[in-house]
Design a protein around this motif. Structure first.
Motif, short mmCIF file in Angstrom:
data_model
loop_
_atom_site.label_atom_id
_atom_site.label_comp_id
_atom_site.label_asym_id
_atom_site.label_seq_id
_atom_site.Cartn_x
_atom_site.Cartn_y
_atom_site.Cartn_z
N ASP B 281 78.81 49.65 -32.96
CA ASP B 281 78.86 48.44 -32.14
C ASP B 281 77.88 47.39 -32.64
O ASP B 281 76.80 47.71 -33.15
N ARG B 282 78.25 46.13 -32.44
CA ARG B 282 77.38 45.01 -32.85
C ARG B 282 75.99 45.11 -32.21
O ARG B 282 75.01 44.66 -32.79
N GLN B 283 75.95 45.71 -30.97
CA GLN B 283 74.65 45.87 -30.32
C GLN B 283 73.67 46.68 -31.16
O GLN B 283 72.47 46.58 -30.99
N ASP B 284 74.21 47.53 -32.02
CA ASP B 284 73.36 48.42 -32.82
C ASP B 284 73.17 47.89 -34.24
O ASP B 284 72.61 48.59 -35.09
N GLU B 285 73.61 46.66 -34.48
CA GLU B 285 73.65 46.15 -35.86
C GLU B 285 72.26 46.11 -36.49
O GLU B 285 72.07 46.53 -37.63
N ALA B 296 80.29 46.86 -38.34
CA ALA B 296 79.92 46.62 -36.94
C ALA B 296 81.01 45.77 -36.28
O ALA B 296 81.54 44.83 -36.89
N MET B 297 81.33 46.11 -35.07
CA MET B 297 82.27 45.29 -34.30
C MET B 297 81.99 45.51 -32.82
O MET B 297 81.17 46.35 -32.45
N ASP B 298 82.66 44.74 -31.97
CA ASP B 298 82.53 44.97 -30.53
C ASP B 298 83.44 46.15 -30.18
O ASP B 298 84.67 46.02 -30.19
N THR B 299 82.86 47.30 -29.88
CA THR B 299 83.67 48.51 -29.69
C THR B 299 83.91 48.87 -28.22
O THR B 299 84.60 49.85 -27.93
N GLU B 313 91.09 46.21 -34.70
CA GLU B 313 89.97 45.99 -35.62
C GLU B 313 89.64 47.26 -36.40
O GLU B 313 89.27 47.19 -37.57
#
Lengths: 324, 324
Positions: B281-285, B296-299, B313
């Motif tokens: 997830d982008r939060q963990d980028e 990374a993406m919004d999962t 995606e």
């Protein structure tokens, strides 16, 4: 013999020390058992129930006669259908049908809980006797309800060369295939609780259940028949045939198909010496031909009062026989 | 490699010839599978589901992950609970509780029909694969949903010296006992259908399910891990850890208890070389440290649109990897 432990008071019949055992199948048996339970102190009443029509269905151990007796004694039975619970719903069963599962044997949402709980407890290693006691305790049923055996004892129906499991014949095929023979299993043993109840009984009452597929399966369990023949209690049977017809179910049809006359007389002859006292309906009074002790009374149990009245009269007649 | 069977059109991603296999546990797996089912033609999508948390309860064979995937793909899942069916009622279970039966595992009236039908069909000798196909057909589910094995493959949890069946730990004890070890059975074999799906797959997507009790039980089934290691398909895993937390369930708690860092990085390292492409997830980028292919993406899949977006995606990223 004069034994006055059984007395009629202004409030009706009172039984203090008599131990009563009722042999019961489904509806007729359950009604008489409920009537007896209204009169006899719980500690003095044992109902021994046919388990020959038990079967495995949808993964569950279903015991239709035990359940009918339990639900009737708990005041939960569906009076209209004669099976299952009052106030029942059918969400699960409708979904089973949608999922392409077998829906020929209707199990209501409330009823299912009984089979689920029973199957769980059996899977934990409890006996059917222990499981039935557990269920009765939770349903606040006080008299002892005992399965005739803890072993499987499946009744099979022979029809046109086919051998059908009982529920396949009875429910799935709506008891239409003609019956040529009823096949009962060998080597089934009664439980210790059943043997003890019969050994200590003062009266055994054979309920107005089907003699061939409700009562015979019980008598077939070793050593139940021998206990009834040998021990000194009075054995009273109530005719399930009234006015030459079965009140409910296939008894009359089976008698015809097996070449018997359809009458209370034929039932009395079928039980023969096993029974000390035979009770039949007043409707059959003119036609009743069997010698031996027999009493005519109004045996129809159309409501709760009727059950208590019949139970009381059956007890009374049995007492008279004992004291004669 | 340039293979343009997977294309993005104005209507979104279109897949024609690619064969996609998704490995799934419960909720997270079911959501991604539902998203994939929205995009991938049914004949090209197979979902292989963990059966390590299956158990026998109330006489029934209950398969929680299979059911969550089925109900989600059928649009029948209960979105609030994450298990069971929408519009559920509880008449039977309430009665089981009244009868003193075990009520710690909630089975709704509609849900029960699945377990009853499954148990019946299994008792008739059908395999779990065949029974699952039967249920999916009646629920109008088109993609193939395959149990990882037709053999029982119970996951056991070791906690404080006790060894607990998975559902005892997960539901009955609300996954509170600390996990020291997860014990997976030996000698469990995948079905022919599972082997064939993996052998012919172009992409294998490991859903954002619990790596230890949802995905490992699948990989543990012979020869699934070997098939993922050896065959030329791309294996993409989606992180179940978002922002250093599990979206639902015990994954993060288990990682802590087993001495792991709770992070997407730790999940990527845990899967190691088995996975060609890791999606987090982008939060963990900022915190993501693992080398190797990762995107990374919004999962988060908060609703139906979210599932389709994430599925699209994930497919897109996997295609890019294949074509790179």
């Amino acid at each position: 013999m004069t034994d006055h432990r059984l007395r009629i008071t202004d409030n009706g019949l009172r039984i203090t020390d008599y131990r009563i055992v009722c042999l019961a199948g489904g509806v007729g048996g359950a009604k008489l058992a409920a009537g007896l339970a209204h009169i006899v102190p719980p500690a003095n009443l044992t109902v021994i129930v046919n388990t020959g029509d038990d079967f495995q269905h949808l993964g569950l151990t279903v015991c239709p006669d035990l359940d009918t007796v339990m639900y009737t004694l708990a005041g939960m039975a569906n009076a209209e259908t004669g099976w299952g619970r009052a106030g029942e719903s059918w969400r699960t069963m409708e979904m089973v049908a949608q999922l392409g599962g077998p829906d020929w044997f209707s199990l209501g949402d409330l009823d299912l809980a009984t089979h689920l709980t029973r199957t769980q407890l059996l899977s934990e290693g409890q006996t059917l006797t222990a499981v039935t006691h557990h269920l009765c305790t939770h349903l606040h049923i006080q008299p002892a309800i005992l399965p005739m055996s803890d072993q499987p004892a499946p009744t099979m129906i022979e029809s046109d060369g086919r051998i059908l499991p009982f529920q396949t014949w009875f429910v799935r095929e709506r008891w239409q295939p003609p019956v040529s023979k009823i096949i009962l299993p060998e080597d089934v043993k009664a439980t210790h609780a059943v043997v003890r109840a019969l050994e200590t009984a003062d009266m055994v009452i054979i309920a107005p259940s089907n003699p061939f597929v409700s009562i015979d399966p019980i008598l077939n369990v070793y050593p139940i028949r021998a206990l009834l023949e040998d021990v000194p209690q009075v054995v009273t049977a109530v005719s399930p045939i009234i006015g030459g017809q079965a009140v409910k179910g296939p008894a009359a049809k089976m008698m015809q198909e097996m070449g018997m006359e359809v009458s209370a007389t034929a039932v009395a002859r079928y039980y023969g010496d096993l029974v000390d006292l035979f009770i039949y309906d007043r409707q059959d009074e003119g036609a009743f031909e069997e010698r031996g002790e027999a009493v005519a009374m109004d045996t129809m149990m159309v409501d709760g009062d009727g059950r208590v009245r019949v139970a009381k009269e059956v007890l009374h007649a049995s007492l008279n026989f004992l004291e004669s």
